[in-house]
Design a protein around this motif. Structure first.
Motif, PDB file in Angstrom:
ATOM      1  N   GLN A 150      -4.095 100.603 -12.099  1.00  0.00           N
ATOM      2  CA  GLN A 150      -4.962 101.767 -12.114  1.00  0.00           C
ATOM      3  C   GLN A 150      -5.078 102.392 -13.500  1.00  0.00           C
ATOM      4  OE1 GLN A 150      -2.954 104.092  -9.157  1.00  0.00           O
ATOM      5  NE2 GLN A 150      -4.186 103.295  -7.480  1.00  0.00           N
ATOM      6  N   SER A 151      -4.321 101.906 -14.444  1.00  0.00           N
ATOM      7  CA  SER A 151      -4.324 102.509 -15.768  1.00  0.00           C
ATOM      8  C   SER A 151      -5.402 101.886 -16.642  1.00  0.00           C
ATOM      9  CB  SER A 151      -2.951 102.333 -16.428  1.00  0.00           C
ATOM     10  OG  SER A 151      -3.003 102.785 -17.758  1.00  0.00           O
ATOM     11  N   TRP A 152      -6.580 102.509 -16.617  1.00  0.00           N
ATOM     12  CA  TRP A 152      -7.663 102.031 -17.464  1.00  0.00           C
ATOM     13  C   TRP A 152      -7.268 102.101 -18.936  1.00  0.00           C
ATOM     14  CZ3 TRP A 152     -12.288  99.746 -16.629  1.00  0.00           C
ATOM     15  CH2 TRP A 152     -12.737  99.677 -15.314  1.00  0.00           C
ATOM     16  N   GLY A 153      -6.608 103.182 -19.311  1.00  0.00           N
ATOM     17  CA  GLY A 153      -6.247 103.342 -20.711  1.00  0.00           C
ATOM     18  C   GLY A 153      -5.388 102.213 -21.218  1.00  0.00           C
ATOM     19  N   ARG A 154      -4.412 101.821 -20.422  1.00  0.00           N
ATOM     20  CA  ARG A 154      -3.525 100.745 -20.837  1.00  0.00           C
ATOM     21  C   ARG A 154      -4.276  99.417 -20.930  1.00  0.00           C
ATOM     22  NH1 ARG A 154       1.274 101.329 -23.247  1.00  0.00           N
ATOM     23  NH2 ARG A 154       2.281 102.489 -21.558  1.00  0.00           N
ATOM     24  N   ASP A 155      -5.145  99.154 -19.969  1.00  0.00           N
ATOM     25  CA  ASP A 155      -5.895  97.898 -19.984  1.00  0.00           C
ATOM     26  C   ASP A 155      -6.886  97.848 -21.144  1.00  0.00           C
ATOM     27  OD1 ASP A 155      -4.522  97.074 -17.769  1.00  0.00           O
ATOM     28  OD2 ASP A 155      -6.077  97.639 -16.342  1.00  0.00           O
ATOM     29  N   LEU A 156      -7.517  98.979 -21.441  1.00  0.00           N
ATOM     30  CA  LEU A 156      -8.420  99.023 -22.587  1.00  0.00           C
ATOM     31  C   LEU A 156      -7.651  98.826 -23.888  1.00  0.00           C
ATOM     32  CD1 LEU A 156     -10.782 101.957 -21.543  1.00  0.00           C
ATOM     33  CD2 LEU A 156     -11.341  99.517 -21.631  1.00  0.00           C
ATOM     34  N   GLU A 157      -6.451  99.364 -23.941  1.00  0.00           N
ATOM     35  CA  GLU A 157      -5.596  99.152 -25.109  1.00  0.00           C
ATOM     36  C   GLU A 157      -5.316  97.669 -25.306  1.00  0.00           C
ATOM     37  OE1 GLU A 157      -0.885  99.344 -26.126  1.00  0.00           O
ATOM     38  OE2 GLU A 157      -1.652 100.641 -24.541  1.00  0.00           O
ATOM     39  N   LEU A 158      -4.977  96.991 -24.213  1.00  0.00           N
ATOM     40  CA  LEU A 158      -4.678  95.560 -24.286  1.00  0.00           C
ATOM     41  C   LEU A 158      -5.908  94.766 -24.689  1.00  0.00           C
ATOM     42  CD1 LEU A 158      -2.407  95.059 -21.132  1.00  0.00           C
ATOM     43  CD2 LEU A 158      -1.704  95.224 -23.530  1.00  0.00           C
ATOM     44  N   MET A 159      -7.063  95.112 -24.134  1.00  0.00           N
ATOM     45  CA  MET A 159      -8.280  94.374 -24.465  1.00  0.00           C
ATOM     46  C   MET A 159      -8.641  94.562 -25.935  1.00  0.00           C
ATOM     47  SD  MET A 159     -10.285  92.255 -23.218  1.00  0.00           S
ATOM     48  CE  MET A 159     -11.846  91.458 -23.582  1.00  0.00           C
ATOM     49  N   HIS A 160      -8.510  95.774 -26.424  1.00  0.00           N
ATOM     50  CA  HIS A 160      -8.793  96.030 -27.837  1.00  0.00           C
ATOM     51  C   HIS A 160      -7.832  95.243 -28.716  1.00  0.00           C
ATOM     52  CE1 HIS A 160      -8.338  98.280 -31.664  1.00  0.00           C
ATOM     53  NE2 HIS A 160      -9.654  98.369 -31.574  1.00  0.00           N
ATOM     54  N   HIS A 161      -6.563  95.232 -28.349  1.00  0.00           N
ATOM     55  CA  HIS A 161      -5.573  94.499 -29.144  1.00  0.00           C
ATOM     56  C   HIS A 161      -5.880  93.005 -29.121  1.00  0.00           C
ATOM     57  CE1 HIS A 161      -1.696  93.696 -31.048  1.00  0.00           C
ATOM     58  NE2 HIS A 161      -1.540  92.720 -30.167  1.00  0.00           N
ATOM     59  N   TYR A 162      -6.279  92.497 -27.956  1.00  0.00           N
ATOM     60  CA  TYR A 162      -6.587  91.068 -27.866  1.00  0.00           C
ATOM     61  C   TYR A 162      -7.745  90.707 -28.796  1.00  0.00           C
ATOM     62  CZ  TYR A 162      -8.165  86.563 -26.243  1.00  0.00           C
ATOM     63  OH  TYR A 162      -8.556  85.241 -26.216  1.00  0.00           O
ATOM     64  N   CYS A 163      -8.829  91.469 -28.723  1.00  0.00           N
ATOM     65  CA  CYS A 163     -10.038  91.137 -29.492  1.00  0.00           C
ATOM     66  C   CYS A 163      -9.848  91.315 -30.990  1.00  0.00           C
ATOM     67  CB  CYS A 163     -11.214  91.980 -29.010  1.00  0.00           C
ATOM     68  SG  CYS A 163     -11.779  91.561 -27.343  1.00  0.00           S
ATOM     69  N   THR A 164      -9.026  92.260 -31.385  1.00  0.00           N
ATOM     70  CA  THR A 164      -8.879  92.555 -32.811  1.00  0.00           C
ATOM     71  C   THR A 164      -7.666  91.896 -33.457  1.00  0.00           C
ATOM     72  OG1 THR A 164      -7.657  94.600 -32.313  1.00  0.00           O
ATOM     73  CG2 THR A 164     -10.055  94.771 -32.579  1.00  0.00           C
ATOM     74  N   VAL A 165      -6.669  91.551 -32.659  1.00  0.00           N
ATOM     75  CA  VAL A 165      -5.428  91.021 -33.243  1.00  0.00           C
ATOM     76  C   VAL A 165      -5.018  89.685 -32.606  1.00  0.00           C
ATOM     77  CG1 VAL A 165      -3.020  91.496 -33.806  1.00  0.00           C
ATOM     78  CG2 VAL A 165      -4.651  93.386 -33.696  1.00  0.00           C
ATOM     79  N   THR A 166      -4.704  89.707 -31.312  1.00  0.00           N
ATOM     80  CA  THR A 166      -4.122  88.521 -30.665  1.00  0.00           C
ATOM     81  C   THR A 166      -5.001  87.292 -30.794  1.00  0.00           C
ATOM     82  OG1 THR A 166      -3.020  89.956 -29.048  1.00  0.00           O
ATOM     83  CG2 THR A 166      -3.161  87.618 -28.521  1.00  0.00           C
ATOM     84  N   SER A 167      -6.284  87.431 -30.553  1.00  0.00           N
ATOM     85  CA  SER A 167      -7.183  86.270 -30.557  1.00  0.00           C
ATOM     86  C   SER A 167      -7.150  85.534 -31.887  1.00  0.00           C
ATOM     87  CB  SER A 167      -8.607  86.707 -30.230  1.00  0.00           C
ATOM     88  OG  SER A 167      -9.064  87.676 -31.165  1.00  0.00           O
ATOM     89  N   ASN A 168      -6.961  86.260 -32.968  1.00  0.00           N
ATOM     90  CA  ASN A 168      -6.939  85.632 -34.288  1.00  0.00           C
ATOM     91  C   ASN A 168      -5.612  84.950 -34.593  1.00  0.00           C
ATOM     92  OD1 ASN A 168      -9.583  86.371 -35.077  1.00  0.00           O
ATOM     93  ND2 ASN A 168      -8.881  88.435 -35.562  1.00  0.00           N
ATOM     94  N   THR A 169      -4.614  85.159 -33.763  1.00  0.00           N
ATOM     95  CA  THR A 169      -3.317  84.512 -33.971  1.00  0.00           C
ATOM     96  C   THR A 169      -3.180  83.228 -33.163  1.00  0.00           C
ATOM     97  OG1 THR A 169      -2.161  85.636 -32.146  1.00  0.00           O
ATOM     98  CG2 THR A 169      -2.292  86.796 -34.262  1.00  0.00           C
ATOM     99  N   MET A 170      -4.176  82.909 -32.326  1.00  0.00           N
ATOM    100  CA  MET A 170      -4.059  81.772 -31.421  1.00  0.00           C
ATOM    101  C   MET A 170      -4.563  80.471 -32.031  1.00  0.00           C
ATOM    102  SD  MET A 170      -2.598  83.334 -29.019  1.00  0.00           S
ATOM    103  CE  MET A 170      -2.459  81.930 -27.920  1.00  0.00           C
ATOM    104  N   ALA A 171      -5.144  80.535 -33.224  1.00  0.00           N
ATOM    105  CA  ALA A 171      -5.675  79.335 -33.873  1.00  0.00           C
ATOM    106  C   ALA A 171      -5.715  79.552 -35.373  1.00  0.00           C
ATOM    107  CB  ALA A 171      -7.073  79.014 -33.338  1.00  0.00           C
ATOM    108  N   CYS A 172      -5.835  78.446 -36.116  1.00  0.00           N
ATOM    109  CA  CYS A 172      -5.949  78.516 -37.578  1.00  0.00           C
ATOM    110  C   CYS A 172      -7.405  78.428 -38.021  1.00  0.00           C
ATOM    111  CB  CYS A 172      -5.152  77.379 -38.214  1.00  0.00           C
ATOM    112  SG  CYS A 172      -3.361  77.619 -38.216  1.00  0.00           S
ATOM    113  N   GLN A 173      -8.151  77.521 -37.428  1.00  0.00           N
ATOM    114  CA  GLN A 173      -9.533  77.305 -37.842  1.00  0.00           C
ATOM    115  C   GLN A 173     -10.444  78.351 -37.200  1.00  0.00           C
ATOM    116  OE1 GLN A 173     -10.745  73.125 -37.698  1.00  0.00           O
ATOM    117  NE2 GLN A 173      -8.592  72.525 -37.524  1.00  0.00           N
TER     118      GLN A 173
END
Length: 412
Positions: free
Chosen positions: A98-121
Motif C-alpha cells: 500500500q505504500s505508493w511512496g516506497r514503490d515510487l522511490e524504488l522505481m525512480h532508483h531503478y530507472c536512474t541508478v540500478t538499470s545502469n549497473t546491470m550491463a556495461c554496453q
C-alpha cells in the motif's frame, strides 16, 4: 417543483481497465475514451486471471508458490526474505504493497541508478533502463520484478536500512513470481517476452542473493548451494524459452543476447586467442589444458565426454570474453551453466572432487567481474573458500586449486 434526475445508464460491456478503475466506460472500440486518455491498453476480452493488467500496488501479499519445474530441471527459487522485520514498524507486510511512496522511490532508483549497473554496453543498458519498465507498465509481474531488483540494490548501497529493503525485495519478488509461475505451463508467442524479462530478473535476483548471508528462517546455505541454485534456474529457463530464442533478435530485447554472444559457437573459433587485453588471467587457456589432462586420467569412462564438454565450454566462454575486451557483460558468466551437462551439476551437488575442481575454475571467471557488478561482489572468493573445505587434503586436487587461488587472491 424539484428537477428530475436523469437516469444513469450502467455500462455493462465496458472494458476491463474501466471496470478495474470502477469508472464509466463509453465502450468505444478499439479503445475507449478513458484508455485513450491515459494511454493504456484497452481490452474488452472476458475477464481472466489478472496477469496483464496495468500495474498498481497490490493490497495484500501472499507467499509465492514454488517454481516446481523439476521435470525441466528447474528447482524452486527459495524465498530469501529477512526474518521478522517490517520497514513500517508494523508486523503487517500488507502495508508494503500500500505504500505508493516506497514503490515510487524504488522505481525512480531503478530507472536512474540500478538499470545502469546491470550491463556495461549502452545497448544492453537501454534494455534494462527503458524496455523493461515499458514491459512492466503492461505486465504487472514484470514491474514487481523490477521493484524487487531495485530494493536489493538499495539494500546493498544502504547497509543501515538493509533489512528494510530486503523485506521489500522479497515481497515484490514473491508477488511477481506467482504470475510468472502460472504462465510457465503455457509460454507462447503472446507472452514469451514478458516471461523472458522476468526470467532475466530472476537470474539477477539469484545472483544477487548469492552475496547475502542466509536468513535465520531458511536452512543454512553455502556458496556452492547458491551457485547450484543459479545453475538450476538457468537450465530451467533455458528449457522453457529455448524455442523462442531465435525470435529474440527481432525484438527490443536482442541486446541482452547480442552483447554476450559475440561469436557464434557453431563457427570456427580461435582456440587460444591472446588474453592480453582481456579481464581473464593471461594463462587461462594453459590452465584449462592442464585441467583437461588431469580430468582425462581420473574421470570414469562413462563421464569423460561430459567433463570434456564442461572444460570446452569454459574455453568457449573465455573466447567470448576476449571478444568483449573490457566491456564484459554479466551474461558471459552464464554461458557455462547454460551448456553444463546435467551429470556435472549432479556431481557438484554430491560435492564430488572433480566437479568441485571445475567449479573452482569457474569461480575465477566470476571473480574477474567482481568490481564491475555489485551483485557479484566477493562471490568468486566465497565460492572458492567453500570448495576448498570440501576438497580435503588430497594432494592432486589441492594442486589443481592452486591456479584459482592464485588469481582470486591476486598473487599471480
Amino acid at each position: 417543483m424539484p428537477t428530475l434526475r436523469r437516469p444513469h445508464r450502467k455500462s455493462r460491456g465496458g472494458c476491463k481497465e474501466c471496470k478495474r478503475r470502477k469508472i464509466k466506460c463509453d465502450e468505444t472500440r478499439p479503445s475507449c475514451f478513458n484508455c485513450t486518455r491515459y494511454s493504456v491498453q484497452c481490452n474488452y476480452a472476458a475477464d481472466k486471471s489478472k496477469q496483464d493488467g496495468i500495474w498498481s500496488p497490490p493490497a495484500q501479499s501472499s507467499n509465492s508458490p514454488p517454481l516446481d519445474l523439476s521435470s525441466e530441471g528447474f528447482q524452486q527459487t527459495r524465498d530469501q526474505s529477512s526474518p521478522g522485520f517490517s520497514p513500517f514498524d508494523s508486523p503487517s507486510i500488507t502495508q508494503l504493497g500500500q505504500s505508493w511512496g516506497r514503490d515510487l522511490e524504488l522505481m525512480h532508483h531503478y530507472c536512474t541508478v540500478t538499470s545502469n549497473t546491470m550491463a556495461c554496453q549502452e545497448s544492453a543498458r537501454h534494455v534494462w533502463r527503458v524496455v523493461f519498465p515499458q514491459m512492466g507498465y503492461v505486465h504487472e509481474f514484470v514491474m514487481h520484478g523490477i521493484l524487487s531488483l531495485a530494493a536489493l540494490h538499495k539494500a546493498y548501497l544502504i547497509p543501515d536500512k538493509r533489512n528494510v529493503y530486503l523485506t521489500l525485495s522479497s515481497f515484490h519478488h514473491s508477488i511477481g513470481q506467482q504470475t510468472f509461475t502460472s504462465l510457465l505451463p503455457d509460454v507462447n508467442c503472446s507472452n514469451w517476452q514478458p516471461v523472458f524479462c522476468f526470467a532475466t530478473i530472476i537470474i539477477a535476483y539469484v545472483m544477487t542473493l548469492s552475496t547475502q548471508p542466509s536468513c535465520h528462517s531458511q536452512p543454512e546455505t553455502t556458496p556452492i548451494s547458491r551457485v547450484l541454485e543459479l545453475f538450476s534456474v538457468t537450465k530451467g529457463i533455458r528449457s522453457i524459452l529455448l524455442p523462442f530464442i531465435p525470435q529474440l533478435n527481432d525484438t527490443r530485447l536482442a541486446p541482452l543476447v547480442t552483447s554476450v554472444w559475440l561469436l557464434s559457437i557453431d563457427g570456427a573459433l580461435d582456440p587460444k586467442p591472446s588474453l592480453e587485453q582481456s579481464v581473464l588471467p593471461g594463462d587461462t587457456f594453459n590452465a584449462l589444458s592442464c585441467l583437461r589432462h588431469v580430468l582425462c586420467e581420473h574421470t570414469p569412462a562413462y563421464k569423460k565426454a561430459d567433463y570434456e564438454k564442461a572444460v570446452a565450454t569454459l574455453e568457449i566462454s573465455a573466447v567470448q570474453t576476449v571478444c568483449a575486451d573490457v566491456n564484459v557483460e554479466v551474461g558471459a558468466v552464464l554461458l557455462w551453466p547454460f551448456f553444463l551437462p546435467d551429470s556435472i551439476i549432479a556431481d557438484t551437488r554430491e560435492r564430488k572432487p572433480l566437479a568441485l575442481v571445475i567449479l573452482s575454475y569457474y569461480a575465477v571467471y566470476i571473480h574477474t567481474l567482481d568490481k564491475s557488478y555489485w551483485f557479484l561482489r566477493d562471490w568468486g572468493r566465497r565460492l572458492l573458500n567453500d570448495i576448498e573445505k570440501h576438497i580435503g587434503d588430497a594432494e592432486l586436487f589441492r594442486e589443481l586449486l592452486e591456479w584459482p587461488r592464485r588469481h582470486i587472491d591476486g598473487k599471480a
